[in-house]
Design an enzyme around this catalytic site. Structure first.
Site, PDB file in Angstrom:
ATOM      1  N   TYR A  81       0.833  -1.206   0.000  1.00 25.73           N
ATOM      2  CA  TYR A  81       0.000   0.000   0.000  1.00 25.73           C
ATOM      3  C   TYR A  81       0.866   1.253   0.000  1.00 25.73           C
ATOM      4  CZ  TYR A  81      -3.487   3.421   1.549  1.00 25.73           C
ATOM      5  OH  TYR A  81      -4.313   4.525   1.651  1.00 25.73           O
ATOM      6  N   LYS A 141       0.944   4.251  -2.902  1.00 22.97           N
ATOM      7  CA  LYS A 141       0.628   5.651  -2.661  1.00 22.97           C
ATOM      8  C   LYS A 141       1.801   6.562  -3.016  1.00 22.97           C
ATOM      9  CE  LYS A 141      -3.635   5.243  -1.668  1.00 22.97           C
ATOM     10  NZ  LYS A 141      -4.641   5.812  -2.591  1.00 22.97           N
TER      11      LYS A 141
END
Length: 242
Positions: free
Chosen positions: A139, A143
């Site tokens: 994750y 990002k």
């Protein structure tokens, strides 16, 4: 009044942004992952919102979403809100989909990409990244990549305002009920960047948290890393960002 497309807007920050923008008099296009999820935005559709459908984990369906948006007419802004936190869809949804939609939707005046403060712990290394989702991705890496995409678009398309937003850790389904940040502030910045006449909201290449610019991970504004990311995504999708 502006015309705004918001991905991942059947719930969470996307739905809240859609509701607020609609209340402010803007024309809004919402997005649901599948036909069953359309029920979650039925109240907004009843108020005049348009809806498009497609699973952003699937590149073919992502392309179809871009076609549905363009068929509704030009948009002034796109808020790339859709995202997942766990599982094998992280890279397809968080990075590949916003890249493809950016490349395929007729160019708007403003683009807003939702990143996270967790991008700071992302790795600026594309070696072995599985864009297809056959393996679970990081994750934080995703990002970092989407913040870098926003900065790359700002550099390549100077006529477009392209910015990344950290909405904070807010109490949505993803963030959980104990999240400490302000829910309203979690979607205010992207609404402001998409529609405001404030000169600050018309700038480009920023990384924002609650309407304040912050310094992102150094890789975000590294042109060589931006180019490597765009090349990797173009190679994976067969679609170049031109």
């Amino acid at each position: 009044m502006a015309r705004i497309f918001i991905t991942g807007s059947a719930d969470g920050l996307g739905r809240l942004a859609a509701r607020t923008l609609l209340g402010d008099g803007h024309e809004v296009i919402v997005h649901a992952r599948n036909a069953g999820r359309l029920a979650a935005v039925e109240d907004l559709v009843d108020q005049g919102v348009s809806a498009v459908v497609g699973d952003l984990a699937d590149p073919d369906q992502t392309r179809a979403v871009a076609g549905q948006v363009d068929a509704l007419g030009p948009v002034d802004a796109v808020i790339h809100n859709a995202g997942v936190y766990r599982g094998d869809q992280i890279m397809p949804v968080n990075v590949v989909a916003p890249y493809l939609l950016t490349a395929l939707i007729s160019r708007p005046r403003r683009l807003v990409y939702i990143t996270s403060g967790m991008h700071e712990s992302g790795r600026a290394d594309l070696t072995g990244v599985d864009w297809s989702g056959r393996r679970a991705g990081s994750y934080s890496d995703s990002k970092l990549f989407v913040a870098t995409l926003a900065a790359a678009v700002a550099r390549l398309w100077p006529e477009v305002s392209s910015n990344a937003v950290d909405p904070g850790w807010v109490p949505t389904r993803m963030g959980g009920p104990g999240a400490p940040d302000d829910l309203r502030l979690g979607h205010l910045t992207q609404e402001w960047l998409a529609t405001s006449t404030d000169p600050e909201a018309r700038t480009s290449g920023g990384y924002w948290f609650h309407q304040r610019r912050r310094a992102p991970h150094p890789a975000v504004h590294d042109r060589a890393f931006q180019d490597r990311l765009l090349d990797a995504l173009a190679g994976h999708t067969g679609t170049a960002l031109t």
